[in-house]
Each structure stands twice: as C-alpha cells, then as structure tokens.
Design an enzyme around this catalytic site. Structure first.
Site, PDB file in Angstrom:
ATOM      1  N   GLU A 253      -6.546  -7.929  -0.614  1.00 56.96           N
ATOM      2  CA  GLU A 253      -6.913  -7.943   0.974  1.00 56.96           C
ATOM      3  C   GLU A 253      -8.279  -7.847   1.008  1.00 56.96           C
ATOM      4  O   GLU A 253      -8.830  -6.482   1.058  1.00 56.96           O
ATOM      5  CB  GLU A 253      -6.126  -7.021   1.716  1.00 56.96           C
ATOM      6  CG  GLU A 253      -4.617  -7.283   2.074  1.00 56.96           C
ATOM      7  CD  GLU A 253      -4.078  -6.143   2.894  1.00 56.96           C
ATOM      8  OE1 GLU A 253      -4.584  -5.514   3.753  1.00 56.96           O
ATOM      9  OE2 GLU A 253      -2.831  -6.030   2.547  1.00 56.96           O
TER      10      GLU A 253
ATOM     11  N   GLU B 299       0.855  -1.221  -0.108  1.00 48.44           N
ATOM     12  CA  GLU B 299      -0.052   0.046   0.045  1.00 48.44           C
ATOM     13  C   GLU B 299       0.904   1.311  -0.036  1.00 48.44           C
ATOM     14  O   GLU B 299       0.485   2.361   0.866  1.00 48.44           O
ATOM     15  CB  GLU B 299      -0.923  -0.009   1.168  1.00 48.44           C
ATOM     16  CG  GLU B 299      -2.090  -1.007   1.213  1.00 48.44           C
ATOM     17  CD  GLU B 299      -2.894  -0.761   2.288  1.00 48.44           C
ATOM     18  OE1 GLU B 299      -2.902  -0.370   3.202  1.00 48.44           O
ATOM     19  OE2 GLU B 299      -4.174  -1.422   2.096  1.00 48.44           O
TER      20      GLU B 299
HETATM   21  C1  GLA Z   1      -4.009  -2.561   5.072  1.00 44.91           C
HETATM   22  C2  GLA Z   1      -2.645  -3.298   5.262  1.00 44.91           C
HETATM   23  C3  GLA Z   1      -2.500  -4.522   6.115  1.00 44.91           C
HETATM   24  C4  GLA Z   1      -3.334  -4.460   7.309  1.00 44.91           C
HETATM   25  C5  GLA Z   1      -4.733  -4.002   6.783  1.00 44.91           C
HETATM   26  C6  GLA Z   1      -5.606  -3.865   8.271  1.00 44.91           C
HETATM   27  O1  GLA Z   1      -4.753  -3.097   4.075  1.00 44.91           O
HETATM   28  O2  GLA Z   1      -2.112  -3.408   3.962  1.00 44.91           O
HETATM   29  O3  GLA Z   1      -1.324  -5.031   6.076  1.00 44.91           O
HETATM   30  O4  GLA Z   1      -2.843  -3.683   8.195  1.00 44.91           O
HETATM   31  O5  GLA Z   1      -4.731  -3.050   6.327  1.00 44.91           O
HETATM   32  O6  GLA Z   1      -5.678  -5.189   8.909  1.00 44.91           O
END
Ligand code: GLA
Length: 591
Positions: free
Chosen positions: A239, A158
């Site tokens: 995710e 991210e």
């Molecule tokens: C983001 C991050 C993950 C995690 C999620 C929340 O998507 O990429 O590593 O921190 O948020 O659980």
C-alpha cells in the site's frame, strides 16, 4: 500455462524477473458499468496489475446470504482486469480495514455470543471457512496458473497491528487461514502486509509467507525495514499511500503529487514492486463507510476520492500525469491518454413533495417491547437507523445514556429536542419538563474498521436514566430505510410547493429530467444531515459538517426523463432546493 513465483531476488513471471506496478481499485466502490472505463485508465497510466480487497459483509449482509451478482460480481471484475491486459492481486480478508463498515467483518458474526474476531476461535474460523468456500472458487479459476489474471492472494491484513494474542496463537490463526485458502485451490503465492515497523512486521506474518509493507513516503528507509524481515525475494510496498481518506467534520486530505512522484521513483528505481493505494478510490455508496475511534469516534465520509491519481468521478488528475511520467522511466507506458470528462449538467431541482418521518408510520418495522433498550445488533439491524420509544414524566428533566452509537435525534411527542452524539461525547440532554412520548432515532454512522473496537454493537448501549429513575418499558424497531423510496412511491405526499425552509426529520422528493448516462454532482447547500437516493439507489450520507460538499452520482443511474431524488433530512433545510453542479467539491483542505 503461465507461472508466477517468488524467486530468490525477484517475482518471477514465467521464470523471468517481473516488477509488479499495481494500483488499488475497489470494485465495490465503483458502479459496475464503469469498471471497464476505470481499468482502461489504469492501463493507460502504465499499471500492469490491479489490486482489490473483498469485503466479506458486502457479499454476505446476512448469514444465509452470499451474493456474487451485479455490483458484487468479483468474477466479472477480474475478467475485465484480464481484458484490459493486466494482472490482479486479491485481498479477501477476512478482515480488510479499508475504511469499510466493520473492516469487512460481518456484524451478524460479531453479534454471535462468545465469537473471537480475527482469532483462532471455532465460531470465527467456521464462518471464515464458509466464506472462503463460497468466494475463493471465483478467484481460483482465474489464477495466472489457469490462464487468468490473479498473481497473488493476501492472508489477513496488517495483522501485526492487531491484538495481543501470544505468538503461538497468532501463528495458529494465520496458518489456519492459509489452510482454508489452499483448500479452495489457491495455488499462487500467498503474502501478508504490515506497516513498515519492526514490531508489526515481526508479529503480522509467518516465516513461510512472503512479507510486504505498507507506507507512503521515505521509500528507501522503509524498504530497508522490510528487508530485515524478508531477507530474500522481491520487496513490495503493498500500500503506497499516495493520498488519504476523509472523515466527517475534518478537512479534505490532499497529498502533494511531487512528493508522491519522488517517493514512487525512489521505490521503483530500487527495484521494488508497488501497489498504489489508491489508484482510484471511488465512493462509499449507501451505508458502507467505516469509522475510526482512537478515543474520538470519526466516521468516514461518503467520498473515497483519496486524492488518488484517478479522481472519484474518473477524471485524470495532475497526480495521474506525474505518476505516469515516473512509471514511464521504469516500464512501458501506452502512448494514449484518457479524455477528460465533460462538465456535468448543472441545474436546480425543487423538492416539491415531503413527508414528516413521524407520519411515515410503516417505515419502522413493527415496534417490539423490551424491558431495557436493546442494541441495534440485538434487533438484527446491521446498519442504518433504529427507532426507540418510551414514556417520560415532567420530573424526569434530563436523559442520560451510558453510550450512544452513534448519534440520536431525540424527540418528545414528535418534536425534536436535541441530539446525543458519540463524536462529541454528548450523552446527556435536558428534556422539556412535561409528560410525553420520548423517541430516539439512532443512526449507526459506520462500524469501526481499525483497532480493538471492531465488532462492537450499535444503538443504545447500556442503561438510559433520567433525573429520577432508570428508563424501562421500551419499544424499539429497525427503520427500514432500504425501503424508503419504494415505500414513498405509494404514499400521499404533502405538496411542498414553494421553496421555504423545511423542518426535519422529514423525507423530501423531487423529479427532474437530464442527460441520460451523464455523471452528476449533487450539492445539498442548506441541508444539514441525512441520506440521498437517486432513482431508488442510496448514494450515501450527506452532512453539512463536511468535508464532502457534493455527492457523486454515477451516470449509469440517470435516465433522460422522470428521475427521482429522495432525501431523508434529519434536522432541517434552509430551502427545498437541491442543485447539480459541474464539478465535485470535496471540501476545505488544511493547506
Ligand atoms: C491500512 C489498511 C488499509 C487502509 C489504509 C488507510 O494500510 O491496510 O486497509 O485502511 O490503512 O487508508
């Protein structure tokens, strides 16, 4: 040898379209003897792939250490994924977020003067190069192209949500990571992931890398957003947030199964690939939890159950069944279902021995003198506790610190006088008006894992003042809590028979027999805040602030006879009793 490629429309496994139906399972949040059990349950839910992050600081707690053994044996974990008949996706960072201490970035690195975290900066890039050199051969030899399970590897995490470097600098950094990855023999497709947001998707990737998105609802809309940035090839939700993490002092998060199932169905029906975040969350064992700070510091709780389909203790949930039924509409799912776990043994343990922390004189490393209070990082203490000491006079009257990271039990001549606490912005405390030895037992409650505050130092930050002057002539030292159980074994404990209240800071110990190998759930009703060890293993932090109400004790830690429970209680306990209960209690929910 098999091939895995990104085609014009689809992922191509051996040249055939392939829908990735993956679930996140972090080997570092599960006892290694239970990896195979959790993977089997993933397979039985219908997953064809397992995704894991790799936390750099877990493998490299000190700059000269790189450990790939035992619970850090990523190679063995990936081999078990293959044995279970699944593929793997690996996300080695260097930054991972993941509610993990510092987002995986080692504190020994952020302590280097002038280092630029998550940037093209020579010291940072050199350290990443060294990390990838040690780690990535384990992944390279397990790529699908070499007969192993690994399909894809992620670059950064991210990144579009981080920093304000101009585009050329950002791209230079990402390209340097790609080069370091390829240099270690990674030949499978590389990808980035970003939140399903136009600005983040356009900042977080590279034209030559495949883009994926992170989201937990409104699948059709989010896939359309991703499509604007990834005009060809398969769409993947890297995710799919089917639950959420818990922070101390807040409610336990739940995400309704029906909504998760509906959104997953929408995603799979659209032909999207998915990685459930999390399939199985596990536990922030030891001192591994991270924290958030968006104006208010919130450390992550010990349980990382995440309201995932497979619960923290490995039990299938209603969500498991709901998601399995959805997957069954789109892909083959095995007929077999996992057995529900037996109720855990329930009994009380008397903590019959205790030792006030002030008498555990050898636990702090030898105290060193400083003019101004050093940070924990300056003492090279990367997690846990440090003890600070100086003398105060009757007219000092009040203690004020610039910043406390994160929480200090303040004592005068060994008597607790109160708490300084970042979480409530408490940085001043009245002192009894007498001359004496002022002590601060400072806890790093977890390093921030998201946003601009990653990499910040811990401990006493800046100056400490009183009503009359700045405090100088400090002594300070790390507290070697990793050694606590072993240290205590050789101490004359005080006999604490009788179950009355106990004053902290104190170490307490009890011994019990039980069913060897059975999972347990430790409830510390009436205890306030501290750490719990079973047979020398630090389970994690407990705190009456909740939500986590029980600590998960993996069965492999327990033997039949003579198990040892050790607690560090910072404040006080209502009674010298701990309990094991049949089922987990993850706390009060918002609903
Ligand atoms: C983001 C991050 C993950 C995690 C999620 C929340 O998507 O990429 O590593 O921190 O948020 O659980």
């Amino acid at each position: 040898m098999p091939t895995f490629e990104i085609g014009e429309r689809d992922f191509l496994l051996d040249d055939r379209p392939h829908q990735v139906i993956s679930g996140a399972l972090h080997y570092f949040r599960v006892h290694p003897d239970l990896w195979a059990d959790r993977l089997r349950k993933a397979k039985l839910m219908g997953l064809n792939t397992i995704e894991t992050y790799v936390p750099w600081n877990f493998h490299s707690p000190e700059p000269e250490v790189f450990d790939l053994s035992g619970r850090r044996d990523l190679g063995r974990f990936l081999d078990l994924v293959a044995d279970a008949g699944m593929h793997a996706i690996v996300r080695p960072g260097p930054y991972i977020c993941a509610e993990w201490d510092g987002g995986g970035l080692p504190a020994w690195l952020s302590a280097v003067e002038g280092v630029g975290m998550r940037r093209y900066e020579p010291r940072f890039m050199a350290a990443v190069g060294y990390y990838f050199e040690r780690l990535l051969p384990v992944v390279a030899e397990r790529q699908v192209t070499r007969g192993g399970p690994v399909l894809m590897v992620q670059i950064e995490n991210e990144y579009g949500a981080y920093g304000d470097d101009p585009a050329p600098d950002r791209e230079r950094y990402l390209r340097a990571l790609v080069d370091l990855t390829r240099a270690q023999g990674i030949e499978v497709p590389l990808f980035t992931c970003d939140q399903a947001d136009d600005a983040m998707l356009s900042r977080g990737g590279l034209p030559e890398l495949h883009k994926t998105a992170t989201f937990g609802s409104r699948s059709t809309e989010r896939l359309a957003t991703l499509r604007r940035h990834q005009p060809t090839g398969p769409l993947m939700c890297m995710e799919f947030w089917n639950g959420w993490f818990d922070s101390w002092g807040m409610e336990h998060h739940l995400a309704p199964s029906e909504a998760n199932a509906r959104d997953l169905d929408e995603l799979l029906a659209a032909g999207g690939s998915v990685n459930l975040y999390m399939f199985h969350g596990g536990t922030n064992f030891g001192l591994t939890n991270g924290a958030n700070d968006k104006g208010l510091y919130r450390p992550i709780a010990t349980s990382y159950d995440y309201d995932a389909p497979l619960a923290e203790h490995g039990a299938v949930t209603e969500k498991y069944h709901a998601m399995r039924a959805v997957i069954d509409k789109h892909a083959p799912v095995p007929d077999e279902l996992p057995e529900p776990p037996a109720p855990a043994p329930a009994f009380d343990v008397a903590l019959t021995e205790y030792l006030p922390l002030g008498e555990a004189a050898e636990l702090p490393a030898p105290m060193r003198s400083y003019d101004r209070a050093p940070t924990m990082d300056a003492m090279r203490q990367w997690s846990g506790f440090a003890l600070y000491r100086t003398r105060v006079r009757a007219d000092d009257a009040v203690l004020v610190v610039d910043e406390i990271r994160d929480r200090a039990v303040v004592m005068l001549d060994g008597e607790p006088v109160g708490v300084l606490d970042r979480g409530t912005h408490t940085r001043a405390i009245a002192l009894p008006q007498r001359d004496g030895l002022l002590e601060l037992l400072v806890e790093d409650q977890g390093r921030v894992n998201y946003g601009p505050r990653i990499g910040e130092p811990k401990g006493l930050i800046g100056t400490a003042r009183t009503a009359t002057r700045e405090l100088t002539e400090w002594e300070a030292a790390p507290v070697a809590l990793d050694r606590a159980p072993e240290f205590l074994a050789s101490r004359p404990w005080r006999d604490g028979s009788g179950l009355g209240p106990l004053a902290g800071p104190v170490l307490a110990r009890g011994v019990f027999d039980t069913v060897a190998g059975a999972d347990h759930h430790l409830r510390l009703a009436g205890w306030t805040k501290g750490l719990a060890w079973i047979n020398g293993e630090l389970l994690g932090r407990y705190w009456s602030a909740g939500p986590t109400g029980t600590l998960y004790v993996p069965g492999p830690l327990l033997r039949e006879r003579g198990n040892e429970l050790v607690l560090l209680e910072l404040h006080g306990a209502a009674s010298r009793k701990a309990s094991f209960v049949e089922a987990p209690d993850l706390g009060v929910t918002a609903v």
